[in-house]
Design a protein around this motif. Structure first.
Motif, mmCIF file in Angstrom:
data_model
loop_
_atom_site.group_PDB
_atom_site.id
_atom_site.type_symbol
_atom_site.label_atom_id
_atom_site.label_comp_id
_atom_site.label_asym_id
_atom_site.label_seq_id
_atom_site.Cartn_x
_atom_site.Cartn_y
_atom_site.Cartn_z
ATOM 1 N N ARG A 8 0.817 -1.220 0.000
ATOM 2 C CA ARG A 8 0.000 0.000 0.000
ATOM 3 C C ARG A 8 0.850 1.270 0.000
ATOM 4 N NH1 ARG A 8 -5.818 -0.714 2.932
ATOM 5 N NH2 ARG A 8 -6.342 -2.731 1.978
ATOM 6 N N GLY A 9 2.105 1.122 0.391
ATOM 7 C CA GLY A 9 2.997 2.264 0.318
ATOM 8 C C GLY A 9 3.247 2.735 -1.108
ATOM 9 N N ARG A 10 2.919 1.900 -2.082
ATOM 10 C CA ARG A 10 3.165 2.248 -3.483
ATOM 11 C C ARG A 10 1.986 2.969 -4.141
ATOM 12 N NH1 ARG A 10 7.632 3.262 -4.535
ATOM 13 N NH2 ARG A 10 7.202 3.007 -6.764
ATOM 14 N N LYS A 53 -0.728 4.621 -11.334
ATOM 15 C CA LYS A 53 -1.612 5.349 -12.230
ATOM 16 C C LYS A 53 -2.798 4.464 -12.590
ATOM 17 C CE LYS A 53 2.350 7.806 -14.206
ATOM 18 N NZ LYS A 53 3.335 7.175 -13.305
ATOM 19 N N TRP A 54 -3.878 5.087 -12.989
ATOM 20 C CA TRP A 54 -5.091 4.306 -13.235
ATOM 21 C C TRP A 54 -4.906 3.279 -14.344
ATOM 22 C CZ3 TRP A 54 -7.426 4.275 -17.994
ATOM 23 C CH2 TRP A 54 -7.119 5.322 -18.866
ATOM 24 N N TRP A 55 -3.993 3.559 -15.284
ATOM 25 C CA TRP A 55 -3.786 2.604 -16.384
ATOM 26 C C TRP A 55 -2.650 1.619 -16.095
ATOM 27 C CZ3 TRP A 55 -2.234 7.734 -16.585
ATOM 28 C CH2 TRP A 55 -0.863 7.961 -16.739
ATOM 29 N N GLN A 56 -2.003 1.792 -14.956
ATOM 30 C CA GLN A 56 -0.907 0.878 -14.594
ATOM 31 C C GLN A 56 -0.913 0.721 -13.082
ATOM 32 O OE1 GLN A 56 3.139 2.221 -15.232
ATOM 33 N NE2 GLN A 56 3.786 0.160 -15.796
ATOM 34 N N GLN A 57 -1.638 -0.279 -12.589
ATOM 35 C CA GLN A 57 -1.832 -0.445 -11.158
ATOM 36 C C GLN A 57 -0.601 -1.022 -10.446
ATOM 37 O OE1 GLN A 57 -4.695 0.563 -9.353
ATOM 38 N NE2 GLN A 57 -4.853 1.646 -11.290
ATOM 39 N N SER A 105 3.719 -2.141 -11.103
ATOM 40 C CA SER A 105 4.837 -2.120 -12.036
ATOM 41 C C SER A 105 6.037 -2.837 -11.439
ATOM 42 C CB SER A 105 5.223 -0.671 -12.358
ATOM 43 O OG SER A 105 5.783 -0.051 -11.205
ATOM 44 N N GLU A 106 7.027 -3.008 -12.261
ATOM 45 C CA GLU A 106 8.272 -3.623 -11.792
ATOM 46 C C GLU A 106 8.933 -2.759 -10.734
ATOM 47 O OE1 GLU A 106 12.559 -5.094 -13.646
ATOM 48 O OE2 GLU A 106 10.811 -4.904 -14.964
ATOM 49 N N ALA A 107 8.829 -1.433 -10.876
ATOM 50 C CA ALA A 107 9.388 -0.518 -9.868
ATOM 51 C C ALA A 107 8.688 -0.703 -8.529
ATOM 52 C CB ALA A 107 9.258 0.927 -10.338
ATOM 53 N N ASP A 108 7.360 -0.915 -8.561
ATOM 54 C CA ASP A 108 6.621 -1.168 -7.325
ATOM 55 C C ASP A 108 7.113 -2.454 -6.667
ATOM 56 O OD1 ASP A 108 4.982 1.072 -7.711
ATOM 57 O OD2 ASP A 108 3.585 -0.070 -8.949
ATOM 58 N N GLU A 109 7.260 -3.481 -7.474
ATOM 59 C CA GLU A 109 7.708 -4.779 -6.958
ATOM 60 C C GLU A 109 9.083 -4.658 -6.300
ATOM 61 O OE1 GLU A 109 6.877 -8.592 -6.063
ATOM 62 O OE2 GLU A 109 5.605 -7.471 -7.461
ATOM 63 N N THR A 110 9.978 -3.941 -6.954
ATOM 64 C CA THR A 110 11.335 -3.767 -6.425
ATOM 65 C C THR A 110 11.321 -2.975 -5.130
ATOM 66 O OG1 THR A 110 12.278 -3.846 -8.653
ATOM 67 C CG2 THR A 110 13.622 -2.832 -6.926
ATOM 68 N N ALA A 111 10.537 -1.903 -5.080
ATOM 69 C CA ALA A 111 10.489 -1.051 -3.889
ATOM 70 C C ALA A 111 9.958 -1.816 -2.680
ATOM 71 C CB ALA A 111 9.631 0.182 -4.157
ATOM 72 N N VAL A 112 8.913 -2.620 -2.892
ATOM 73 C CA VAL A 112 8.325 -3.395 -1.796
ATOM 74 C C VAL A 112 9.304 -4.462 -1.309
ATOM 75 C CG1 VAL A 112 6.518 -5.068 -1.224
ATOM 76 C CG2 VAL A 112 5.940 -2.958 -2.435
ATOM 77 N N ALA A 113 9.913 -5.194 -2.250
ATOM 78 C CA ALA A 113 10.859 -6.240 -1.868
ATOM 79 C C ALA A 113 12.043 -5.663 -1.099
ATOM 80 C CB ALA A 113 11.348 -6.973 -3.116
ATOM 81 N N GLU A 114 12.546 -4.519 -1.550
ATOM 82 C CA GLU A 114 13.688 -3.898 -0.882
ATOM 83 C C GLU A 114 13.305 -3.396 0.501
ATOM 84 O OE1 GLU A 114 16.412 0.031 -1.559
ATOM 85 O OE2 GLU A 114 16.125 -1.297 -3.282
ATOM 86 N N ALA A 115 12.132 -2.804 0.638
ATOM 87 C CA ALA A 115 11.682 -2.294 1.937
ATOM 88 C C ALA A 115 11.539 -3.427 2.945
ATOM 89 C CB ALA A 115 10.355 -1.559 1.773
ATOM 90 N N MET A 116 11.011 -4.556 2.504
ATOM 91 C CA MET A 116 10.832 -5.694 3.409
ATOM 92 C C MET A 116 12.169 -6.336 3.761
ATOM 93 S SD MET A 116 7.324 -7.348 1.839
ATOM 94 C CE MET A 116 7.151 -8.555 3.140
ATOM 95 N N GLU A 117 13.067 -6.345 2.805
ATOM 96 C CA GLU A 117 14.395 -6.896 3.077
ATOM 97 C C GLU A 117 15.131 -6.032 4.093
ATOM 98 O OE1 GLU A 117 17.448 -9.529 3.011
ATOM 99 O OE2 GLU A 117 15.526 -9.749 1.974
ATOM 100 N N ARG A 118 15.065 -4.724 3.927
ATOM 101 C CA ARG A 118 15.773 -3.800 4.815
ATOM 102 C C ARG A 118 15.248 -3.850 6.247
ATOM 103 N NH1 ARG A 118 18.893 0.498 3.141
ATOM 104 N NH2 ARG A 118 19.412 0.531 0.930
ATOM 105 N N THR A 119 13.964 -4.124 6.396
ATOM 106 C CA THR A 119 13.365 -4.135 7.730
ATOM 107 C C THR A 119 13.239 -5.536 8.320
ATOM 108 O OG1 THR A 119 11.179 -4.161 6.670
ATOM 109 C CG2 THR A 119 12.039 -2.014 7.371
ATOM 110 N N GLY A 120 13.743 -6.537 7.620
ATOM 111 C CA GLY A 120 13.708 -7.901 8.133
ATOM 112 C C GLY A 120 12.302 -8.475 8.224
ATOM 113 N N THR A 121 11.431 -8.078 7.294
ATOM 114 C CA THR A 121 10.050 -8.555 7.336
ATOM 115 C C THR A 121 9.692 -9.458 6.152
ATOM 116 O OG1 THR A 121 9.341 -6.508 6.207
ATOM 117 C CG2 THR A 121 9.232 -6.539 8.618
ATOM 118 N N ALA A 122 10.651 -9.779 5.310
ATOM 119 C CA ALA A 122 10.362 -10.590 4.121
ATOM 120 C C ALA A 122 9.801 -11.954 4.492
ATOM 121 C CB ALA A 122 11.623 -10.741 3.275
#
Length: 290
Positions: A102-104, A109-113, A115-132
């Motif tokens: 939900r942070g993303r 955008k309405w035509w692109q719910q 993206s690869e950038a979203d996937e990367t940002a979420v994975a990195e955030a969870m890795e950094r906080t030890g929540t993966a």
């Protein structure tokens, strides 16, 4: 004003008929870690909520890039300023991965719910906080410490230039407190994130802040580098606590040592050397403050 992105001018904040902050001017230094400290109910969390547009000012204004927050679309603010409130409440039954994702939302955008950038940002955030490893678990089944790290992951996934954190170490043991604050500093140093955090621990604030703001009764009492702000006199004026301030033996930052715990023979140290356990010649000795 010096051109810093997030500022406040003549800010007055209130809840119904109770004024909490009055006529406050503030500049958040760009690219620095700013920590706000002060006693309970001094207005520090209220100020942070106003900086994140969760609280409408009674007077004055908060400005982002010179424009009042009230005049900026919510989506644009969410792309620039991320806020982790003090006691966030997750939607019932939501999983860790869904909450962090939900942070993303501000970046989609309405035509692109998604993206690869979203996937990367979420994975990195969870890795950094030890929540993966918690990705599939419901948030409401986690411990307090785990839940706090998940909320921080969501704030990181939002990937904003400015990050507001209201007591981010709540519910965490000392090891995880240091972990979170080290992460905050890493984000600042490596990615230039501007961070504003409210902390209760004055020694942690002095260790991690580039810019320290001390508040009392809705006003800023002192601000600047921790070495200039944290003095025994300041601790007495802001917190009503008698203390001795000595250099942190690891970092050299100010370290607040409260007076001795009550006992029949309790006494104050006669010098800073007695607190640090050194003599004039620099040789260590035992310190007796009881």
């Amino acid at each position: 004003m010096t051109g810093n992105r997030l500022t406040a001018q003549g800010l007055t904040l209130a809840y119904e008929d109770r004024t909490v902050v009055e006529d406050l001017d503030l500049e958040v230094p760009d690219g620095k870690v700013t920590v706000i400290v002060g006693p309970n109910a001094c207005g520090k969390s209220t100020l942070l909520r106003a900086l994140g547009r969760l609280l409408k000012p009674r007077g004055g204004a908060v400005l982002l890039d010179g424009t009042e927050l009230s005049r900026i679309p919510s989506r644009r603010i969410a792309q620039a300023v991320g806020l982790l409130p003090q006691t966030p409440v997750p939607p019932e039954g939501i999983t860790v991965a869904d909450l962090v994702s939900r942070g993303r939302q501000p970046h989609q955008k309405w035509w692109q719910q998604w993206s690869e950038a979203d996937e990367t940002a979420v994975a990195e955030a969870m890795e950094r906080t030890g929540t993966a490893d918690l990705a599939g678990r419901p948030v409401d089944e986690l411990s307090g410490g785990q839940r706090q790290r998940v909320w921080i992951a969501m704030a990181l996934a939002q990937d904003t230039d400015v990050l507001l954190l209201d007591e981010p170490t709540t519910y965490l043991d000392i090891a995880h407190q240091v972990e979170v604050l080290d992460l905050v500093r890493q984000l600042n140093r490596e990615r230039g994130r501007t961070v504003v955090a409210v902390l209760h621990d004055l020694n942690q604030a002095a260790r991690y802040a580039d810019h320290l703001i001390a508040m009392r009764s809705g006003r800023i009492v002192a601000q600047g580098p921790p070495a200039d702000v944290v003095t025994a006199d300041l601790v007495e004026r802001v917190f009503g606590l008698a203390s001795v301030v000595v250099p942190d033996p690891v970092t050299g930052d100010p370290l607040v040592v409260p007076g001795p715990p009550w006992s029949a023979g309790a006494r104050w140290p006669e010098s800073t050397a007695e607190v640090t356990g050194t003599t004039q010649s620099g040789h260590g000795r035992s310190t007796d403050i009881a």
